[in-house]
Enzyme design. Structure first.
Site: not given
Ligand code: C5P
Length: 235
Positions: A90, A100, A8, A93-98, A132
């Site tokens: 990758p 997805a 994404k 990378a901010g692409l939500g790979g894990g 995500d």
């Molecule tokens: O939910 P996810 O594991 O993707 O989030 C990774 C880290 O990003 C969290 O541990 C938190 O530090 C931060 N996060 C946040 N607020 C969100 C999503 C993520 O602070 N809405």
């Protein structure tokens, strides 16, 4: 059985505030892109769950494995599964790979095990895995709110000129938790992604990547998620 796990990009990302649980309140338009991993399911002996293809990811942090275990627990299913992931998205990378991969495991295993869970239930399980995941279980262009658990189809958002999309992932691993930790109130509203200033302070390679796309003539260049991927639109 094989399913595609699409990456994404975040077309907008607003950080609205901090929450009592330490997470941030978000509002983001999330859109799938063609780049994808392939997630294959095959029967396994007994009730064992195995995941292959995520080299370097410790099992307890593997979101695909967590998704499979969570679905097995929620359904009471006693079957096993072997999950093989052909990874292209990758990491960091901010692409939500894990996420997805986890979303593809929830929807794919629901079919593979004939569970018939409604999509809302799969999205709720996804919310336990990562912010995500619900949006990627839903699929399509969506508005994501709350911590990520509130997802609605994004009818009013203008359709982007997808054929002009340019996506560039620089050789930078961006830590989502670090980027949120670096976020300051004054970063808000500086661009279409409120996390971009914080990510650029932590990882100058992301700023360089934004400049590179601009120098190549792309417009509306911005970062996806917590980086490091940047994208823009060819003129
Ligand atoms: O939910 P996810 O594991 O993707 O989030 C990774 C880290 O990003 C969290 O541990 C938190 O530090 C931060 N996060 C946040 N607020 C969100 C999503 C993520 O602070 N809405």
């Amino acid at each position: 059985m094989t399913v595609e796990a699409h990456a994404k990009i975040n077309l907008t990302l607003e950080v609205l505030g901090t929450r009592p649980d330490g997470y941030h309140e978000l509002r983001s338009v999330v859109a799938p892109i063609p780049l994808h991993d392939d997630v294959a399911f095959s029967a396994a002996e007994g009730d064992s769950v195995s995941v292959e293809g995520c080299d370097g990811v410790p099992p307890e942090k593997n979101l695909a494995r967590r998704a499979a275990l969570l679905l097995r627990e929620a359904s009471g299913c006693r079957k096993g599964v072997r999950i093989a992931i052909a990874k292209r998205i990758p990491m960091g990378a901010g692409l939500g790979g894990g996420s997805a991969d986890a979303a593809a495991v929830l929807t794919g295993l629901d079919r593979f095990w004939n569970l018939g869970f409604p999509v809302e239930r799969l999205m709720a399980l996804g919310a336990e895995i990562g912010s995500d995941v619900p949006a990627l279980v839903h699929g399509g262009v969506v508005l994501m709110e709350g911590r990520g658990e509130k997802v609605s189809p994004c009818a009013g958002f203008p359709t982007p000129p997808w054929e002009k999309l340019v996506v560039y992932t620089p050789p930078v691993f961006s830590s989502t938790a670090r980027v949120y930790g670096e976020f300051r109130e004054t970063d808000r509203g500086a661009g279409k992604n409120d996390l971009q200033p914080a990510a650029c302070r932590l990882y100058p390679g992301i700023r360089d990547a934004l400049r590179k796309l601009e120098a190549e003539g792309c417009r509306d260049v911005m970062m996806s998620g917590s980086g490091s991927t940047v994208f823009g639109w060819r003129e």
